[in-house]
Design an enzyme around this catalytic site. Structure first.
Site, PDB file in Angstrom:
ATOM      1  N   ARG A 227       0.850  -1.184   0.000  1.00 16.86           N
ATOM      2  CA  ARG A 227       0.000   0.000   0.000  1.00 16.86           C
ATOM      3  C   ARG A 227       0.891   1.240   0.000  1.00 16.86           C
ATOM      4  O   ARG A 227       1.971   1.241   0.614  1.00 16.86           O
ATOM      5  CB  ARG A 227      -0.920   0.039   1.233  1.00 16.86           C
ATOM      6  CG  ARG A 227      -2.158  -0.847   1.160  1.00 16.86           C
ATOM      7  CD  ARG A 227      -3.141  -0.402   0.073  1.00 16.86           C
ATOM      8  NE  ARG A 227      -4.375  -1.175   0.057  1.00 16.86           N
ATOM      9  CZ  ARG A 227      -4.644  -2.179  -0.796  1.00 16.86           C
ATOM     10  NH1 ARG A 227      -3.755  -2.556  -1.695  1.00 16.86           N
ATOM     11  NH2 ARG A 227      -5.813  -2.791  -0.751  1.00 16.86           N
ATOM     12  N   HIS A 275      -1.582  -0.303  -9.932  1.00 16.00           N
ATOM     13  CA  HIS A 275      -2.275  -1.186  -8.985  1.00 16.00           C
ATOM     14  C   HIS A 275      -2.787  -2.449  -9.698  1.00 16.00           C
ATOM     15  O   HIS A 275      -3.979  -2.746  -9.706  1.00 16.00           O
ATOM     16  CB  HIS A 275      -3.435  -0.447  -8.296  1.00 16.00           C
ATOM     17  CG  HIS A 275      -3.849  -1.096  -7.011  1.00 16.00           C
ATOM     18  ND1 HIS A 275      -4.260  -0.392  -5.905  1.00 16.00           N
ATOM     19  CD2 HIS A 275      -3.917  -2.401  -6.642  1.00 16.00           C
ATOM     20  CE1 HIS A 275      -4.564  -1.225  -4.917  1.00 16.00           C
ATOM     21  NE2 HIS A 275      -4.367  -2.462  -5.360  1.00 16.00           N
TER      22      HIS A 275
HETATM   23  P1  NDP Z   1      -2.079 -10.519   5.754  1.00 14.62           P
HETATM   24  O1  NDP Z   1      -2.967  -9.827   6.736  1.00 14.62           O
HETATM   25  O2  NDP Z   1      -2.243 -11.972   5.539  1.00 14.62           O
HETATM   26  O3  NDP Z   1      -0.543 -10.277   6.162  1.00 14.62           O
HETATM   27  C1  NDP Z   1      -0.078  -9.048   6.618  1.00 14.62           C
HETATM   28  C2  NDP Z   1       1.353  -9.228   7.118  1.00 14.62           C
HETATM   29  O4  NDP Z   1       1.845  -7.949   7.532  1.00 14.62           O
HETATM   30  C3  NDP Z   1       1.438 -10.150   8.336  1.00 14.62           C
HETATM   31  O5  NDP Z   1       2.595 -10.935   8.267  1.00 14.62           O
HETATM   32  C4  NDP Z   1       1.550  -9.153   9.492  1.00 14.62           C
HETATM   33  O6  NDP Z   1       2.229  -9.637  10.636  1.00 14.62           O
HETATM   34  C5  NDP Z   1       2.365  -8.058   8.842  1.00 14.62           C
HETATM   35  N1  NDP Z   1       2.203  -6.829   9.604  1.00 14.62           N
HETATM   36  C6  NDP Z   1       1.065  -6.153   9.887  1.00 14.62           C
HETATM   37  N2  NDP Z   1       1.333  -5.118  10.683  1.00 14.62           N
HETATM   38  C7  NDP Z   1       2.664  -5.136  10.914  1.00 14.62           C
HETATM   39  C8  NDP Z   1       3.531  -4.333  11.677  1.00 14.62           C
HETATM   40  N3  NDP Z   1       3.093  -3.282  12.367  1.00 14.62           N
HETATM   41  N4  NDP Z   1       4.840  -4.662  11.705  1.00 14.62           N
HETATM   42  C9  NDP Z   1       5.302  -5.729  11.020  1.00 14.62           C
HETATM   43  N5  NDP Z   1       4.522  -6.543  10.284  1.00 14.62           N
HETATM   44  C10 NDP Z   1       3.217  -6.237  10.222  1.00 14.62           C
HETATM   45  O7  NDP Z   1      -2.232  -9.727   4.390  1.00 14.62           O
HETATM   46  P2  NDP Z   1      -2.021 -10.270   2.901  1.00 14.62           P
HETATM   47  O8  NDP Z   1      -0.716 -10.953   2.822  1.00 14.62           O
HETATM   48  O9  NDP Z   1      -3.210 -10.998   2.435  1.00 14.62           O
HETATM   49  O10 NDP Z   1      -1.992  -8.880   2.093  1.00 14.62           O
HETATM   50  C11 NDP Z   1      -1.045  -7.891   2.397  1.00 14.62           C
HETATM   51  C12 NDP Z   1      -1.418  -6.589   1.702  1.00 14.62           C
HETATM   52  O11 NDP Z   1      -1.180  -6.668   0.300  1.00 14.62           O
HETATM   53  C13 NDP Z   1      -2.897  -6.217   1.769  1.00 14.62           C
HETATM   54  O12 NDP Z   1      -3.227  -5.658   3.029  1.00 14.62           O
HETATM   55  C14 NDP Z   1      -2.999  -5.198   0.665  1.00 14.62           C
HETATM   56  O13 NDP Z   1      -2.690  -3.914   1.164  1.00 14.62           O
HETATM   57  C15 NDP Z   1      -1.926  -5.631  -0.330  1.00 14.62           C
HETATM   58  N6  NDP Z   1      -2.490  -6.142  -1.576  1.00 14.62           N
HETATM   59  C16 NDP Z   1      -2.142  -5.510  -2.757  1.00 14.62           C
HETATM   60  C17 NDP Z   1      -2.599  -5.973  -3.958  1.00 14.62           C
HETATM   61  C18 NDP Z   1      -2.177  -5.322  -5.230  1.00 14.62           C
HETATM   62  O14 NDP Z   1      -2.681  -5.685  -6.305  1.00 14.62           O
HETATM   63  N7  NDP Z   1      -1.265  -4.375  -5.190  1.00 14.62           N
HETATM   64  C19 NDP Z   1      -3.484  -7.142  -4.039  1.00 14.62           C
HETATM   65  C20 NDP Z   1      -3.789  -7.728  -2.758  1.00 14.62           C
HETATM   66  C21 NDP Z   1      -3.299  -7.240  -1.591  1.00 14.62           C
HETATM   67  P3  NDP Z   1       1.627 -10.881  11.483  1.00 14.62           P
HETATM   68  O15 NDP Z   1       1.829 -12.073  10.585  1.00 14.62           O
HETATM   69  O16 NDP Z   1       2.480 -10.927  12.677  1.00 14.62           O
HETATM   70  O17 NDP Z   1       0.187 -10.581  11.742  1.00 14.62           O
HETATM   71  C1  OXD Z   2      -6.620  -5.825  -2.637  1.00 18.17           C
HETATM   72  C2  OXD Z   2      -6.022  -5.103  -3.764  1.00 18.17           C
HETATM   73  O1  OXD Z   2      -6.520  -5.353  -1.509  1.00 18.17           O
HETATM   74  O2  OXD Z   2      -6.341  -5.447  -4.923  1.00 18.17           O
HETATM   75  O3  OXD Z   2      -7.222  -6.897  -2.860  1.00 18.17           O
HETATM   76  O4  OXD Z   2      -5.216  -4.194  -3.568  1.00 18.17           O
END
Ligand code: NDP
Ligand code: OXD
Length: 312
Positions: A227, A275
């Site tokens: 993001r 995106h």
């Molecule tokens: P998850 O919720 O499965 O994973 C998030 C990860 O981030 C976890 O490992 C979590 O830690 C870590 N995290 C959260 N907060 C912190 C912090 N303060 N410090 C360190 N680590 C942190 O999310 P997803 O993997 O499913 O997706 C991740 C992001 O990808 C989405 O939120 C979205 O913003 C983005 N995305 C972008 C897309 C695109 O097309 N560009 C498509 C889909 C998603 P912990 O494991 O300890 O909870």
């Molecule tokens: C999602 C994305 O959050 O597409 O699924 O960014």
């Protein structure tokens, strides 16, 4: 009793979802009657299939609804909605995950192999160069969740020296798992290539800033499909100008579409993608939504529930 399911996303998404969602619901709820529509009386709705950019922003009239089932992985645009009092599930979808693995792997390999040198060469210079193996290249995945873990595993499979950083301790085979404030310095120091796959929460905003950029190896690369707010943009631009960061590939931004006059567009060491890193796939995502409705109807816990306090 009929299960009423409201599809609350942009109208153009309905065309792609109506058939696969109907099919998936029919399979998941044998013998149950359901109605799936884009318009239903709010007080009769049982489930809301939702995209945060839909017109629905006030959940208060949906007095009977049992859950909101998000079509996106990211939930930052809905976690703060005070009118939402029912469980919120986010999207974890095979198609989305695989798409992210492919997009990140492509961009990591571009940097690792220095592909731009050959692709853009027009000066007729025959200049062979040493090509390091993947095991000599440190890649850190910031965020080891559904997407980060899958990406990390794929990069381990290619032989990269992969580290991961998360909020809590993780265990992923072949990945050096670091976490929290104490693990951050090592995660940065090992990031010849940094991949950002964290959610946008108050705790993750500007995690890539002047101080953290300075801890990465000189000439590191950044890939951000997570993001926009994860990065302090001014700090990244300064690090690109100084050569501390060699190049960045950015898929997500604080403002989308990225404004025409944003310095990222013209910067010679930035690749902007609109995106597109990974999209939710209608077919596989419909199965996830249908499974969660089946679970809710059976009194089983929902998959991929969002912790609203944590913000993801
Ligand atoms: P998850 O919720 O499965 O994973 C998030 C990860 O981030 C976890 O490992 C979590 O830690 C870590 N995290 C959260 N907060 C912190 C912090 N303060 N410090 C360190 N680590 C942190 O999310 P997803 O993997 O499913 O997706 C991740 C992001 O990808 C989405 O939120 C979205 O913003 C983005 N995305 C972008 C897309 C695109 O097309 N560009 C498509 C889909 C998603 P912990 O494991 O300890 O909870
Ligand atoms: C999602 C994305 O959050 O597409 O699924 O960014």
């Amino acid at each position: 009793m009929t299960i009423n399911i409201l599809f609350a996303a942009k109208a153009e998404r309905w065309t792609g979802y109506e058939a696969p969602l109907t099919r998936a619901l029919t399979d998941a709820l044998p013998g149950r009657e359901f109605k799936l529509a884009t318009d239903l009386p709010p007080e009769e709705v049982d489930y809301i299939v939702y995209a945060p950019n839909s017109d629905l922003q006030d959940f208060a009239p949906y007095t009977r609804a049992k859950a909101v089932l998000n079509l996106w992985a990211g939930v930052e645009a809905i976690t703060g909605n005070e009118t939402l009092k029912i469980p919120l599930a986010r999207m974890v979808d095979f198609g989305l995950t695989q798409g992210m693995v492919e997009w990140v792997t492509g961009h990591v390999l571009r940097y690792h192999l220095g592909l731009d040198i050959d692709i853009t060469r027009r000066d007729a210079k025959w200049e062979p160069r040493d090509q390091p193996l993947a095991r000599e290249r440190g890649v850190t995945i910031f965020g080891l969740g559904a997407l980060g873990q899958a990406v990390a595993e794929a990069l381990v499979g290619l032989g990269f020296d992969v580290s991961g950083w998360s909020r809590s301790q993780k265990a992923v085979e072949g990945v050096r798992c670091l976490h929290g404030d104490t693990g951050l310095t090592e995660a940065l120091q090992r990031a010849d290539i940094a991949v950002l796959l964290m959610p946008d929460t108050p705790a993750t905003q500007n995690v890539i800033n002047a101080e953290t950029l300075a801890q990465m190896p000189k000439g590191a690369f950044i890939i951000n499909p997570g993001r926009g707010p994860l990065i302090d943009d001014d700090a990244l631009l300064a690090a690109l100008d100084s050569g501390q960061i060699a190049h960045a590939t950015l898929d997500v931004f604080r403002v989308e579409p990225l404004p025409d006059d944003h310095p990222y567009w013209a910067h010679p060491r930035v690749t902007v993608t609109p995106h597109i890193a990974a999209a939710t796939r209608n077919g596989t995502a419909s199965e996830v939504i249908a499974e969660n409705i089946r679970r809710s109807e059976a009194g089983e816990p929902l998959l991929h529930l969002v912790d609203r306090d944590r913000g993801y």
